[in-house]
Design a protein around this motif. Structure first.
Motif, short mmCIF file in Angstrom:
data_model
loop_
_atom_site.label_atom_id
_atom_site.label_comp_id
_atom_site.label_asym_id
_atom_site.label_seq_id
_atom_site.Cartn_x
_atom_site.Cartn_y
_atom_site.Cartn_z
N THR A 18 -5.54 16.88 1.19
CA THR A 18 -4.14 16.14 1.35
C THR A 18 -3.71 15.63 -0.09
O THR A 18 -4.59 15.05 -0.65
CB THR A 18 -3.57 15.51 2.47
N PRO A 19 -2.56 15.31 -0.54
CA PRO A 19 -2.10 14.71 -1.69
C PRO A 19 -2.80 13.35 -1.67
O PRO A 19 -3.04 12.90 -2.62
CB PRO A 19 -0.64 14.50 -1.73
N GLY A 20 -2.94 12.54 -0.45
CA GLY A 20 -3.69 11.32 -0.43
C GLY A 20 -5.02 11.35 -0.44
O GLY A 20 -5.49 10.16 -0.89
N TYR A 79 0.91 -1.16 0.01
CA TYR A 79 -0.01 0.03 0.07
C TYR A 79 0.85 1.35 0.15
O TYR A 79 2.12 1.25 0.55
CB TYR A 79 -0.79 0.04 1.13
N THR A 80 0.41 2.12 -0.49
CA THR A 80 0.93 3.75 -0.44
C THR A 80 0.31 4.23 0.80
O THR A 80 -0.88 4.31 0.86
CB THR A 80 0.62 4.42 -1.68
N ARG A 81 1.22 4.84 1.53
CA ARG A 81 0.89 5.36 2.88
C ARG A 81 0.36 6.70 2.73
O ARG A 81 0.94 7.46 2.29
CB ARG A 81 2.00 5.40 4.01
N GLY A 82 -1.12 6.82 2.99
CA GLY A 82 -1.79 8.09 2.64
C GLY A 82 -1.88 8.85 4.24
O GLY A 82 -1.76 8.22 5.28
N GLU A 83 -2.00 10.19 4.12
CA GLU A 83 -2.19 10.92 5.33
C GLU A 83 -3.44 11.73 5.11
O GLU A 83 -3.56 12.29 4.00
CB GLU A 83 -0.97 11.73 5.25
N VAL A 84 -4.05 12.01 6.27
CA VAL A 84 -5.40 12.93 6.63
C VAL A 84 -4.76 13.80 7.55
O VAL A 84 -4.25 13.62 8.83
CB VAL A 84 -6.35 12.28 7.05
N LEU A 85 -4.96 15.01 7.42
CA LEU A 85 -4.56 16.20 8.10
C LEU A 85 -5.58 16.62 8.93
O LEU A 85 -5.56 16.83 10.31
CB LEU A 85 -4.00 17.49 7.49
N CYS A 86 -6.93 16.64 8.56
CA CYS A 86 -8.18 17.28 8.98
C CYS A 86 -9.21 16.61 8.39
O CYS A 86 -9.52 16.98 7.39
CB CYS A 86 -8.01 18.51 9.57
#
Length: 577
Positions: free
Chosen positions: A533-535, A504-511
Motif C-alpha cells: 500500500t502507499p504506506g 505521525y502520518t497514519r499508514g494503512e496495511v491491507l494484507c
C-alpha cells in the motif's frame, strides 16, 4: 524427514500438482446436475421456486459428499446463501458440487449454481454456497473420513479457506447470541409507523407428512426437502405482508439441530419479524413429532425477501407492528441481525480490492474482520506465480503484480520448531528487537486469544520526515491439522480512541502476515507476505528495484532473534478486555 505439513507447502512443486486449465483433470468428488426449469418447478410469476432450487442443490452436494465418504451422509448446516438472480421457465440450471475439505467425520462441500439460456448460450451465476455434511456411522463404528488432496491452485485455496470457514461455523451461534444480547440493549423501543400491519396477520403454520420420496435410503428426510418446505411457508408469510409475490434474496447460516425420518409430521411455522424500507426478515421454524411424542426442534432459519417492480427494482415494504413481548423481541433482534448481515456482506463478501484499507473495529464485527484478515493471507499463500526478485544470505524476495496491485513475499528457513516460531512472531511487541523499522508497539485491545489490536509506530522513510503509525488487527491461527500452517495475519482497522495525530502520518496495511510451515521437528519455513500500500511501499521499493538489500538484513536479524530465543518460554498475551 519432511512432515506432511512441509509436503503440503511444496505441493505446487509436486509433479502431481495440476496446472489450472488442464482439461484432462477433474476433481474426483465433483458432481454436476443440469435441470431444465419446467412450469411445475415455477411459481405463478414463471420463476423457479427457490425451494426447488434448494432441493437440487442439497441433492447434488449430498451425492458429492457420499462419493468422497463412501457411505451415507446427512446435511448438518448451510452457510449464508445470497441469490443474485431469479431463474425463469425454460432456462437450464447447472449445479456443480465438490468436497473442498474433509475433517474427522464432516466435510465442507462447495456448491456453485449457474443459469443457462439455451437460445443465446449466455450463462450467469445465481448463487454460491457452502454446506457441511456428516458421514453416518457405519456398523463397523465411527467414520474416519479420508483427506482431500488438492491438485490445483483453486482447490488448494478452497482447502485452506475451508478450515477458516469451519472455525466461524463452530463459533457462529455463540457469537450471534452475544451480539444480539448486546445489540438489543442498545436499540431501544421500536418505532411506531402509521398504518403498520400487525405481525400476527403474517403468521403461517403448516404440517407436512414425511413420505419415502422425501427421504434417503436410510429413511432420513433430505435436508433440501426441509429447506423447501420452510421456504414455502416463509414466502406465504412475506406475501401476506406485501400483498404481492416476494423474491427470496438471502438465507442466513443455519444448522440442522436434529434428524427427521419417514413418518414424521413436520410442523412449519413462519412470521415476519421486521420490515425495512426495501426488505423484510421472515423467521421460520421446523419441528417434528410422531404419535403423541413432544415436538422435536429440527431447524430454524431467517430469510430476507424483497418485492420487485416491473423494472426489477425493489419496492417499498409496508411496516410491521409486532405483538407484545416475543414479537417485540423478534422485531429488535431482526434489526440487530440486519446490522450483522451488512457487516458480513461489507467485510466478507466484498472482493479484497473492494474493501477499504481500514475498516472500523468493534466487538460486533470482530468475527468477520478476523475471518477476512486470515482469508486474505491464505489467498496470498496459495498463489503460485511469484517471481523471484533477489536472494541474499538465504533470504529470498519475491514479487507478484496482478490487476495493478503489487504484492511481495520474503521467504527463509530457521532452525527453530514451528510452534515456538509462531509464539515469538505472534507478539508484535517483540518485533522491534529484530525489525529496525519498528520504533514502538503497544497493545490496545486483547480481544481474545486469537485477535489483538496494536498501535505500531515506524521510522521515517526520509531524513527529517514524519514517522508513520498503524492501528493493526493481528489474527493468529494454529493449524487445523498437519496440512495447515501457523498463520499470523495483519490488517489495518480504525478505532475512535486512536485517531491520527500530528506527530505521525497514519499508514494503512491491507494484507500482511506470516505463514509458518513445519518442515521437520527442528526446521521451519517462514514466509512473510505484504500487499504493498502507499504506506508500506516506500520501505521496500528500493529492494524491489534491486537498489538495496535491506530486506535481507532485517530478516536475517529475524532469524538470529528466533534462534537465540528458541528455548525461551512463550510469552502469555495480556488478559482479554
Amino acid at each position: 524427514m519432511m512432515t506432511s505439513m512441509g509436503k503440503c507447502a511444496d505441493a505446487m512443486l509436486d509433479p502431481l500438482f495440476i496446472q489450472e486449465g488442464d482439461e484432462g483433470y477433474r476433481n474426483p468428488t465433483e458432481l454436476k446436475m443440469s435441470q431444465i426449469v419446467l412450469p411445475c418447478h415455477a411459481n405463478h410469476c414463471g420463476e423457479l421456486s427457490v425451494g426447488q432450487l434448494l432441493k437440487w442443490m442439497d441433492s447434488t452436494a449430498c451425492l458429492s459428499a457420499e462419493r468422497h465418504a463412501g457411505c451415507t451422509c446427512v446435511t448438518a448446516s448451510v452457510d449464508d446463501i445470497h441469490f443474485e438472480h431469479t431463474i425463469g421457465v425454460g432456462k437450464v440450471v447447472n449445479i456443480i458440487a465438490k468436497v473442498n475439505r474433509a475433517f474427522t467425520s464432516s466435510m465442507e462441500v462447495g456448491i456453485l449454481v449457474n443459469c443457462e439460456d439455451l437460445y443465446t448460450d449466455r450463462q450467469w451465476k445465481v448463487c454460491h454456497a457452502f454446506a457441511t455434511f456428516v458421514a453416518r456411522r457405519t456398523e463397523a463404528g465411527k467414520v474416519q473420513l479420508k483427506q482431500v488432496l488438492p491438485r490445483t491452485q483453486t482447490e488448494q485455496m478452497e482447502y485452506s479457506l475451508a478450515a477458516e470457514r469451519r472455525r466461524m461455523r463452530l463459533i457462529h451461534a455463540e457469537i450471534i447470541n452475544d451480539l444480539l444480547s448486546s445489540s438489543t440493549a442498545q436499540l431501544g423501543e421500536f418505532q411506531e409507523f402509521q398504518g403498520a400491519v400487525p405481525a400476527e396477520r403474517t403468521r403461517v403454520e403448516s404440517v407436512e407428512l414425511v413420505l419415502p420420496p422425501h427421504a434417503n435410503h436410510q429413511v432420513s428426510t433430505f435436508g433440501g426437502q426441509i429447506m423447501a418446505w420452510m421456504e414455502n411457508v416463509a414466502t406465504i408469510a412475506a406475501s401476506r405482508l406485501c400483498k404481492a409475490h416476494p423474491t427470496l434474496r438471502s438465507i442466513d447460516m443455519f444448522h440442522f439441530r436434529g434428524p427427521s425420518h419417514i413418518g414424521d409430521r413436520l410442523v412449519l411455522k413462519a412470521i415476519v419479524n421486521n420490515s425495512f424500507k426495501h426488505s423484510m426478515e421472515v423467521g421460520v421454524c421446523a419441528e417434528a413429532y410422531q404419535g403423541g411424542e413432544p415436538l422435536r426442534h429440527i431447524n430454524s432459519a431467517f430469510m430476507t425477501f424483497e418485492v420487485l417492480d416491473a423494472d426489477r427494482k425493489p419496492c417499498t415494504i409496508p411496516r410491521i407492528r409486532p405483538e407484545p413481548v416475543d414479537g417485540k423481541r423478534r422485531y429488535q433482534e431482526a434489526v440487530a441481525r440486519k446490522k450483522i448481515r451488512l457487516d458480513r456482506k461489507y467485510i466478507i463478501s466484498c472482493k479484497q480490492t473492494e474493501v477499504p484499507l481500514s475498516v472500523p473495529w468493534d466487538p460486533s464485527n470482530q468475527m468477520y474482520l478476523s475471518f477476512n484478515n486470515v482469508t486474505a493471507l491464505k489467498l496470498m499463500d496459495t498463489r503460485n506465480n511469484w517471481v523471484l526478485t533477489s536472494e541474499k544470505n538465504k533470504v529470498r524476495l519475491y514479487t507478484l503484480e496482478e490487476n495493478h496491485v503489487l504484492c511481495f513475499k520474503v521467504e527463509m528457513h530457521v532452525s527453530v520448531p514451528a510452534e515456538q516460531t509462531f509464539h515469538l512472531l505472534s507478539d508484535l511487541r517483540r518485533r522491534k528487537e529484530w525489525d529496525r523499522i519498528y520504533e514502538e508497539c503497544e497493545v490496545i485491545i486483547q480481544a481474545d486469544e486469537e485477535d489483538t489490536l496494536y498501535r505500531v509506530a515506524t521510522t521515517s522513510v526520509s531524513k527529517g520526515g514524519k514517522g508513520q503509525d498503524f492501528i493493526l488487527l493481528a489474527s493468529r491461527r494454529k493449524p487445523c491439522d498437519a496440512r495447515d500452517p501457523y498463520l499470523i495475519a495483519l490488517r489495518s482497522v480504525t478505532l475512535p480512541t486512536h485517531l491520527p495525530t500530528e506527530d505521525y502520518t497514519r499508514g494503512e496495511v491491507l494484507c500482511a502476515g506470516f505463514s509458518i510451515w513445519e518442515e521437520s521437528s527442528a526446521v521451519t519455513k517462514i514466509t512473510y507476505y505484504n500487499q504493498a500500500t502507499p504506506g508500506v511501499l516506500p520501505y521496500i521499493s528500493t529492494d524491489i528495484a534491486g537498489l538495496s538489500s535491506s530486506f535481507s538484513s532485517i530478516f536475517s536479524a529475524c532469524r538470529d532473534f528466533l534462534e537465540a530465543n528458541k528455548d525461551s518460554p512463550a510469552a502469555l498475551p495480556p488478559p482479554a478486555l
